[in-house]
Scaffold this active site. Structure first.
Site, PDB file in Angstrom:
ATOM      1  N   CYS A 247      57.493  20.414  54.014  1.00 17.48           N
ATOM      2  CA  CYS A 247      57.398  18.949  54.104  1.00 17.48           C
ATOM      3  C   CYS A 247      58.570  18.257  53.416  1.00 17.48           C
ATOM      4  CB  CYS A 247      56.077  18.478  53.514  1.00 17.48           C
ATOM      5  SG  CYS A 247      54.665  19.275  54.269  1.00 17.48           S
TER       6      CYS A 247
ATOM      7  N   ASN B  22      48.957  14.043  56.961  1.00 17.45           N
ATOM      8  CA  ASN B  22      50.187  14.726  56.562  1.00 17.45           C
ATOM      9  C   ASN B  22      50.852  15.332  57.811  1.00 17.45           C
ATOM     10  OD1 ASN B  22      52.139  16.466  55.597  1.00 17.45           O
ATOM     11  ND2 ASN B  22      50.866  17.345  53.988  1.00 17.45           N
TER      12      ASN B  22
ATOM     13  N   HIS C 115      56.628  11.452  50.378  1.00 19.99           N
ATOM     14  CA  HIS C 115      55.968  12.235  51.435  1.00 19.99           C
ATOM     15  C   HIS C 115      54.465  11.962  51.406  1.00 19.99           C
ATOM     16  CE1 HIS C 115      54.343  15.348  53.832  1.00 19.99           C
ATOM     17  NE2 HIS C 115      54.007  16.152  52.835  1.00 19.99           N
TER      18      HIS C 115
END
Ligand SMILES: CC(C)(COP(=O)(O)OP(=O)(O)OC[C@H]1O[C@@H](n2cnc3c(N)ncnc32)[C@H](O)[C@@H]1OP(=O)(O)O)[C@@H](O)C(=O)NCCC(=O)NCCS
Length: 322
Positions: free
Chosen positions: A100, A279, A249
């Protein structure tokens, strides 16, 4: 963004959970699921939109960097498929695997190529079809992830600004075999932690699902996020109060709340859209940046920090001047 919306109630078909638990522990209300397209098509659409926003033809792109954990093929790279999709001529195209944190890793590489004069226009894209590596019978994981893609054009300019500082890192303890210690991974074969042997039965679970120790990952994120943010601020000789936005993030709303609390920030400074998308791996940062831009929230000269973290355990940040 894919069209199909998977809301919290739909998980009751496979696991025992409830919307209240999911919202209170993660902040997520719904996420998007890509049901038909290849990942390269989803990323390709984001790249085409970024080129359109930048007013640049695909033939002007020197390099395409794609961050993904869900490539369509092991070979060739997703970036090459994207290059073909957008007809980007002879661009050097390659994938990076930094979980990520991938978008800030891509920005770091783009910055190096541009400041060294070896590239003028770099397309940095992130896209993941997380639903294809999610086990919908694992309630601790399946509620977290969604699909989506985002992209940015990074262009050489003489007027200053742009990418002011970046940092990228990965953490490991070096003590145990990596697959035993890693709290966030997607195995090709199943490693049995009791017998310490590979079972080699990945095919029985139809692919390689993402597995994680959520608490351990949360601890890593809580230390990595401020570390990366402080590092780019120091490198660029800026302070947190100079920033218009900090784009973190979008893995869990609690992580964003932690950043707001630690630096005693106005919550408006740390935007959030996790409630809509979950996510989406490294796509969360460019998608949120795009949404702020679309909402006309970004003015020329604004300082924005982007922070990513994830599998690796990788983490990093970029400080940009819009
Ligand atoms: C995964 C995460 C949401 C779990 O939240 P948590 O507060 O740590 O919860 P726990 O894992 O301790 O579980 C608490 C309880 O809720 C249960 N639970 C887990 N998922 C559940 C769900 N979807 N619905 C209802 N209950 C659930 C657990 O089984 C556990 O029950 P028990 O106490 O009876 O064993 C959280 O750890 C997290 O977000 N970690 C970071 C993950 C991440 O961001 N990863 C990607 C980084 S890029």
């Amino acid at each position: 963004m894919p069209d199909f919306v998977l809301d919290n109630d739909m998980f009751n078909q496979t696991v025992e959970t409830n919307g209240e638990w999911i919202v209170s522990r993660t902040g997520i209300k719904e996420r998007r699921i890509e049901q038909k397209k290849y990942n390269f098509e989803m990323i390709g659409e984001a790249c085409a939109a970024a080129l359109n926003n930048a007013g640049l033809g695909p033939d002007k792109i020197d390099m395409i960097i794609v961050s993904t954990a869900t490539p369509d093929y092991s070979c060739p790279s997703t970036a090459c498929l994207v290059q073909n999709y957008i007809k980007a001529g002879a661009a050097a195209s390659f994938d990076i695997a930094a979980g990520c944190a991938g978008f800030v890793f891509a920005l770091d590489i783009a910055d190096l190529y541009i400041t060294s004069g070896r590239a003028k226009n770099v397309l940095a894209a992130s896209g993941d079809i997380m639903s294809r590596m999610t086990n919908y019978f694992d309630r601790g994981n399946c509620v977290l992830f969604g699909d989506g893609a985002g992209a940015a054009v990074i262009t050489a300019q003489s007027s200053g600004g742009g990418i002011l500082a970046t940092c990228i890192h990965c953490e490991c303890d070096g003590q145990k075999p990596y697959f035993v210690q890693n709290p966030l991974y997607s195995p090709r074969e199943i490693f049995d932690k009791t017998t310490k042997q590979f079972k080699g039965n990945a095919e029985k679970i139809q692919g390689s699902y993402l597995t994680q120790n959520g608490r351990e990952v949360m601890q890593f994120v809580s230390r990595a996020t401020p570390k990366a943010l402080d590092e780019v601020l120091t490198k660029a000789e800026k302070t947190i109060s100079d920033l218009k936005y900090i784009i973190v993030h979008q893995a869990n709303k609690r992580i964003i709340d932690h950043v707001i609390e630690k630096y005693r920030l106005d919550p408006k400074k740390v935007p959030i859209n996790i409630e809509k998308y979950g996510n989406m791996s490294s796509a969360t940062v460019p998608v949120l940046l795009h949404e702020l831009n679309e909402a006309k929230e970004l003015r020329k000269g604004d300082l924005i920090a982007l922070v990513g973290f994830g599998a690796g355990l990788a983490y990093g940040a970029a400080l940009i001047q819009w």
